[in-house]
Design a protein around this motif. Structure first.
Motif, PDB file in Angstrom:
ATOM      1  N   ILE A   1      -2.271   3.012  -9.704  1.00 11.06           N
ATOM      2  CA  ILE A   1      -1.468   4.078  -9.087  1.00 11.06           C
ATOM      3  C   ILE A   1      -0.326   3.467  -8.286  1.00 11.06           C
ATOM      4  O   ILE A   1       0.814   3.937  -8.331  1.00 11.06           O
ATOM      5  N   SER A   2      -0.627   2.394  -7.566  1.00  7.90           N
ATOM      6  CA  SER A   2       0.406   1.707  -6.797  1.00  7.90           C
ATOM      7  C   SER A   2       1.518   1.210  -7.715  1.00  7.90           C
ATOM      8  O   SER A   2       2.707   1.313  -7.405  1.00  7.90           O
TER       9      SER A   2
ATOM     10  N   CYS B   1      -4.965  12.143 -10.480  1.00  5.80           N
ATOM     11  CA  CYS B   1      -5.718  11.135  -9.733  1.00  5.80           C
ATOM     12  C   CYS B   1      -6.141  11.576  -8.331  1.00  5.80           C
ATOM     13  O   CYS B   1      -6.937  10.890  -7.688  1.00  5.80           O
ATOM     14  N   GLY B   2      -5.603  12.690  -7.833  1.00  6.07           N
ATOM     15  CA  GLY B   2      -6.010  13.170  -6.523  1.00  6.07           C
ATOM     16  C   GLY B   2      -7.348  13.891  -6.586  1.00  6.07           C
ATOM     17  O   GLY B   2      -7.732  14.431  -7.622  1.00  6.07           O
TER      18      GLY B   2
ATOM     19  N   LYS C   1     -12.205   7.210 -10.803  1.00  6.09           N
ATOM     20  CA  LYS C   1     -11.344   8.092 -11.582  1.00  6.09           C
ATOM     21  C   LYS C   1      -9.993   7.446 -11.860  1.00  6.09           C
ATOM     22  O   LYS C   1      -9.488   7.485 -12.990  1.00  6.09           O
ATOM     23  N   CYS C   2      -9.402   6.852 -10.833  1.00  3.33           N
ATOM     24  CA  CYS C   2      -8.103   6.186 -10.957  1.00  3.33           C
ATOM     25  C   CYS C   2      -8.102   4.919 -10.124  1.00  3.33           C
ATOM     26  O   CYS C   2      -8.515   4.934  -8.958  1.00  3.33           O
TER      27      CYS C   2
ATOM     28  N   ASP D   1       0.834  -1.200   0.000  1.00  4.48           N
ATOM     29  CA  ASP D   1       0.000   0.000   0.000  1.00  4.48           C
ATOM     30  C   ASP D   1       0.870   1.251   0.000  1.00  4.48           C
ATOM     31  O   ASP D   1       1.202   1.800   1.039  1.00  4.48           O
ATOM     32  N   VAL D   2       1.245   1.721  -1.170  1.00  2.90           N
ATOM     33  CA  VAL D   2       2.126   2.882  -1.278  1.00  2.90           C
ATOM     34  C   VAL D   2       1.375   4.142  -1.705  1.00  2.90           C
ATOM     35  O   VAL D   2       1.976   5.202  -1.823  1.00  2.90           O
TER      36      VAL D   2
END
Length: 570
Positions: A412-413, A562-563, A406-407, A394-395
């Motif tokens: 993302i990881s 992605c935020g 959305k992402c 979990d990064v």
């Protein structure tokens, strides 16, 4: 197994309490300086009269032979005990007109890392308490006492706020020796503030709003504002400076209405309110709060530390501490509310003062990695294994507020692991670099960018401390500020740092004029207009641009794509 997880455990422990500035720095300096300080006492009593109180201190001298006056253990707030536990600080009522300020009082209650009473097989914290609940005291060190306020120039004041992850630390003279600052003719003040559950427990409402550790700092600054003139200090020239959790505290004070007008400049070393560890998202249940109110102070410390360790086995320790500053509900008494990143982005800054801030070259490394601590932590090995696997998996930072529509989190990881080349083969320098960027570099650089934009490119001085062939870890700059040793081969680094820091306190500019000691450098304020210029502090001083461009560009793009704003930390 111990060798395999040595570096990881020591850094994980640092994430829990950011111990460098307290436990490890104490190991390096605390014991030796205590003996040296005794030799520097000249045994001449001195007295200062403030309002209706008289403080009796002692005359001392620095390692270079300069005389100064030390006033220790001065109360700035009522003891936060009994009905005042978990409450905002209240002014101290001096029932005695003569106060003995010749010795230090207790640090705030905390977990004693150096105790020899560790149980190495089970998680037992009995008899590991250090300090007391009655701990709201400060120390004043001044090179000159005023005889005539009208004819003498008042001195700049520098107030030190210690680090320690909001869980440990204190303002003791043997940890934070004032000699270097006295030599530059400034007044230095250090203070205690409540730690752990005592300073940062919150129920999410007015019953226990949280942030009492920050409120303690505000109360101390009010005391200083009202009385420092009696010690020869200029109440209009107060600079607050601190490291790690102390630096994060300062960035909250910059955004706090209650701290308005209490300082004119700020220095933040390796910490801001945007660091993920500088914000707690935990609310104390009503039943637990009632239980804590009735427990003894040592039982609260033991219980809260057990909960902290147990929590680490269930969630990602990179997502923040259980006891740290919180975003309060917006009301007249709240010290900080809202989301820090959003406030900075909108220039909603109450105390828009000149700031100096920066990072060390390798924040992910700590003095802790040089300490022999493993014999005390065999009971942590199982937790280490669990947390190691969890961090690898979990990064994605919690503050991205990731929208799965959305992402995709797995995607993302993958991008983050690929950028840092993180694998599951073990605890690697690549994972260490990711952690350092995530919890120190990225949020500190973002703070500098947003603040400089609000200041329109003025009065924001950014640095990177790189002096050390082995890499400068979190807290490794502290000995250069607080270790008095003129025979040290790196004494010139101390002289340069102290000169720039005190120049900033005196003028608002760390290099106001050409100085051979500072290699005649002129440190520019950072902004987008000069490609975010910063000072690289190593064997030599040099102006550089766009620190960590490759990694920061990656993160900025990731948050943008992605935020989900508004963000609290970054």
């Amino acid at each position: 197994m111990i060798k395999k997880h040595k570096k990881f455990f020591l850094f994980l422990l640092t994430i829990i309490i950011l111990v460098t500035s307290s436990k490890c720095f104490k190991n390096v300096l605390h014991r030796n300086l205590k003996k040296k300080l005794q030799k520097n006492i000249l045994n001449q009593e001195v007295m200062v009269k403030c309002k209706n109180e008289s403080f009796y201190g002692i005359e001392m001298e620095t390692f270079t032979g300069i005389k100064y006056y030390s006033f220790l253990g001065i109360p700035f707030a009522s003891p936060p005990i009994e009905e005042l536990r978990f409450k905002p600080p209240e002014p101290f009522n001096f029932t005695q007109r003569r106060w003995n300020a010749r010795f230090e009082r207790s640090p705030c209650l905390q977990f004693h890392l150096e105790s020899k009473k560790w149980n190495t097989k089970r998680l037992i914290f009995n008899n590991l308490a250090l300090g007391k609940e009655d701990c709201l005291y400060l120390n004043v060190y001044t090179p000159r006492l005023p005889k005539n306020y009208f004819n003498e120039k008042l001195l700049p004041v520098m107030v030190w706020i210690h680090g320690g992850g909001f869980l440990i630390g204190g303002g003791e003279q043997s940890r934070y020796n004032p000699d270097h600052f006295i030599n530059e003719n400034v007044i230095m003040i250090s203070l205690n503030y409540r730690l752990g559950a005592f300073g940062f427990l919150t129920t999410g409402n007015k019953k226990a709003p949280g942030n009492n550790g920050l409120r303690d700092q505000v109360m101390a600054l009010k005391w200083i504002k009202e009385r420092v003139k009696s010690f020869g200090g200029d109440p209009k020239k107060v600079t607050i400076f601190g490291q790690s959790a102390g630096a994060a505290s300062i960035s909250y004070l910059i955004q706090a209405e209650h701290a308005k007008g209490l300082f004119c400049r700020a220095i933040m070393q390796s910490g801001t309110s945007l660091c993920p560890w500088a914000l707690s998202r935990d609310v104390c249940p009503k039943e637990k709060y009632k239980r804590f109110k009735k427990l003894s102070s040592k039982k609260i410390l033991e219980t809260s530390m057990k909960e902290t360790i147990q929590t680490l086995a269930l969630r990602n320790p990179l997502n923040g501490f259980s006891y740290a500053p919180v975003a309060e509900n917006n009301h007249s008494d709240s010290l900080f509310y809202g989301k820090s990143h959003e406030k900075l982005k909108n220039c909603d800054i109450i105390n828009q003062v000149p700031i100096l801030l920066g990072i060390n070259a390798r924040e992910e490394d700590t003095i802790a990695t040089k300490m022999h601590f493993l014999e005390k932590i065999s009971f942590f090995l199982f937790t280490i294994k669990l947390r190691f696997n969890r961090i690898i998996k979990d990064v994605v930072p919690i503050d991205m507020n990731l929208d799965e529509n959305k992402c995709n989190k797995d995607q993302i990881s993958y991008l983050i692991k690929n950028h840092y080349n993180i694998t599951k083969k073990g605890f690697t320098p690549n994972l260490m670099r990711f952690i350092g960027d995530n919890i120190f570099v990225k949020p500190i650089m973002e703070f500098a960018k947003l603040y400089s934009h609000c200041n329109k490119g003025k009065n924001t001085f950014l640095y990177e401390f790189v002096y050390d062939s082995h890499g400068v870890g979190h807290g490794d700059e502290l000995p250069y500020f607080f270790k008095p040793n003129k025979n040290d081969s790196v004494y010139f680094i101390s002289k340069r740092l102290i000169k720039m820091w005190t120049n900033f306190a005196k003028t608002g500019n760390p290099t106001p004029f050409k100085d051979p000691l500072l290699q005649n450098i002129r440190w520019p304020s950072t902004s987008e207009y000069n490609n975010f210029a910063y000072l690289e502090i190593g064997n030599d001083l040099s102006i550089q641009n766009n620190s960590r461009t490759y990694d920061l560009t990656f993160w900025n793009d990731l948050y943008e794509k992605c935020g989900t704003p508004p963000f609290d930390t970054y």
